[in-house]
Design an enzyme around this catalytic site. Structure first.
Site, PDB file in Angstrom:
ATOM      1  N   HIS A 137       0.885  -0.966  -0.121  1.00 50.09           N
ATOM      2  CA  HIS A 137      -0.061  -0.052   0.068  1.00 50.09           C
ATOM      3  C   HIS A 137       0.781   1.301  -0.170  1.00 50.09           C
ATOM      4  CE1 HIS A 137       0.826  -0.522   4.371  1.00 50.09           C
ATOM      5  NE2 HIS A 137       0.373   0.745   4.632  1.00 50.09           N
ATOM      6  N   HIS A 145       1.264   3.879   1.993  1.00 50.99           N
ATOM      7  CA  HIS A 145       1.726   4.627   3.225  1.00 50.99           C
ATOM      8  C   HIS A 145       3.296   4.641   3.497  1.00 50.99           C
ATOM      9  CE1 HIS A 145      -2.067   3.852   5.531  1.00 50.99           C
ATOM     10  NE2 HIS A 145      -2.358   5.100   4.606  1.00 50.99           N
ATOM     11  N   ASP A 169       5.687   4.764   5.237  1.00 53.63           N
ATOM     12  CA  ASP A 169       6.528   3.677   6.037  1.00 53.63           C
ATOM     13  C   ASP A 169       6.581   2.339   5.096  1.00 53.63           C
ATOM     14  OD1 ASP A 169       3.774   3.312   6.762  1.00 53.63           O
ATOM     15  OD2 ASP A 169       4.499   1.936   8.130  1.00 53.63           O
ATOM     16  N   HIS A 170       6.084   2.547   4.065  1.00 54.17           N
ATOM     17  CA  HIS A 170       6.137   1.121   2.944  1.00 54.17           C
ATOM     18  C   HIS A 170       6.725   1.539   1.692  1.00 54.17           C
ATOM     19  CE1 HIS A 170       3.773  -1.678   5.523  1.00 54.17           C
ATOM     20  NE2 HIS A 170       3.453  -0.549   6.395  1.00 54.17           N
ATOM     21  N   HIS A 186      -6.874  -2.418   5.234  1.00 60.87           N
ATOM     22  CA  HIS A 186      -6.392  -1.612   5.917  1.00 60.87           C
ATOM     23  C   HIS A 186      -7.051  -0.513   5.493  1.00 60.87           C
ATOM     24  CE1 HIS A 186      -2.961   0.410   7.775  1.00 60.87           C
ATOM     25  NE2 HIS A 186      -2.435   0.788   6.699  1.00 60.87           N
ATOM     26  N   HIS A 228       5.800  -5.183  11.905  1.00 63.25           N
ATOM     27  CA  HIS A 228       5.036  -4.136  12.076  1.00 63.25           C
ATOM     28  C   HIS A 228       4.849  -3.764  13.397  1.00 63.25           C
ATOM     29  CE1 HIS A 228       2.388  -0.719  10.861  1.00 63.25           C
ATOM     30  NE2 HIS A 228       3.228  -0.396   9.667  1.00 63.25           N
TER      31      HIS A 228
END
Length: 308
Positions: free
Chosen positions: A61, A63, A65-66, A139, A268
């Site tokens: 996805h 976001h 942090d990914h 999510h 995570h």
């Protein structure tokens, strides 16, 4: 035949001194992939000596942090004169955003970069003896998970039975094991079915990215040899997990149990557990298989189901 994962980043949205944002390096023989690419992923690859020969990056996805590690990776590969093509797989609707992220800072690169959208249920990468499939996750934004699924392997060759049938030791053994019949000197034909056992299952590796417990995740993880599941929170923070589209360790354990997974990696991990993830570990105690809290730098080899 090696199938192993190295955890490059195991933190939640906020990194800590021990945990980088999300990324998992996967090696299967000569093939190498990344699942997600959080900030500083390239440095983690250097630190843990994974090598940089990655052909595909599978993004769950959008976001930060990914994905914030993507621009640095793509342009470092360019600085290193990469020529091999790179494919970045992203959820539907995210292609333009990822393209802007990757190329806005450094411009074009000197090797082919393909960004393709992954539809849940679709095979997003095919190989001779395995494939990577996308599946639906739950999510707070458009998201998918990925399952690396190996083909079944040839059954075991029964040498004793072959010799009983008069097959001479030598090339005819290999011919039979490869699925072809052989003819003996007296004209007798021996078929593979007489000396080769049932097909043996390959391995399945499942990576959820960020998700709530979700039936499609259970389906994708059925009999998985390793399920890497969101476990952002300990069990006493279940309301917060639901509010943010994440899972508790106990919820991850429940998914693994329902799916019949053999091993569960919890990842995570929220920064609130910095320095002590014991609550996360304890939260998954209801899972009967192997369960562990992943940490940066951990390499886990996935054995064949019949390795014993």
């Amino acid at each position: 035949m090696t199938l192993e994962v190295t955890f490059l980043g195991t933190s939640g949205a906020v990194p800590t001194t021990e945990r980088n944002p999300s990324s998992v390096f996967v090696r299967r023989n000569g093939d190498a992939f990344l699942f997600d690419a959080g900030e500083a992923t390239q440095r983690q690859m250097m630190r843990y000596k994974t090598g940089f020969g990655v052909s595909d990056v599978f993004i769950t996805h959008g976001h930060g942090d990914h994905v914030f590690g993507l621009p640095g990776l793509v342009h470092t590969w360019d600085f290193n004169d990469r020529t091999d093509p790179l494919t970045i797989h992203v959820p539907r609707g995210l292609r333009g955003d990822i393209e802007d992220l990757v190329f806005s800072a450094g411009g074009d690169v000197g090797y082919p970069v393909r960004i393709t959208e992954a539809t849940p249920g679709a095979v997003v990468r095919s190989h001779d003896d395995y494939e990577v499939r996308a599946f639906e996750t739950a999510h707070s934004t458009a998201s998918v998970g990925y399952a690396l699924v190996e083909d079944d392997r040839t059954g075991r060759f029964d040498r004793a039975r072959a010799e009983e049938l008069g097959v001479p030791v030598g090339p005819k053994f290999s011919t039979l094991h490869d699925g072809q019949p052989v003819e003996l000197d007296d004209g007798t034909v021996v078929s593979p079915e007489q000396v080769v056992g049932d097909p043996r299952p390959g391995r399945t590796l499942v990576y959820t990215g960020d998700t709530r417990p979700h039936d499609p995740v259970v389906s994708a993880a059925e009999d998985a040899d390793l399920l890497i599941h969101d476990a952002t929170f300990a069990n006493d923070a279940s309301e917060r997990a639901a509010e943010t589209g994440h899972s508790t360790a106990g919820e991850a354990a429940d998914v693994a149990t329902e799916a019949g997974a053999k091993a569960l990696a919890l990842t995570h991990v929220s920064s609130r557990y910095a320095g002590d993830a014991s609550e996360i570990s304890a939260g998954a105690s209801g899972f009967d298989g192997e369960a562990f809290v992943a940490h940066d730098g951990l390499t886990h080899e996935i054995p064949f189901p019949d390795a014993d």
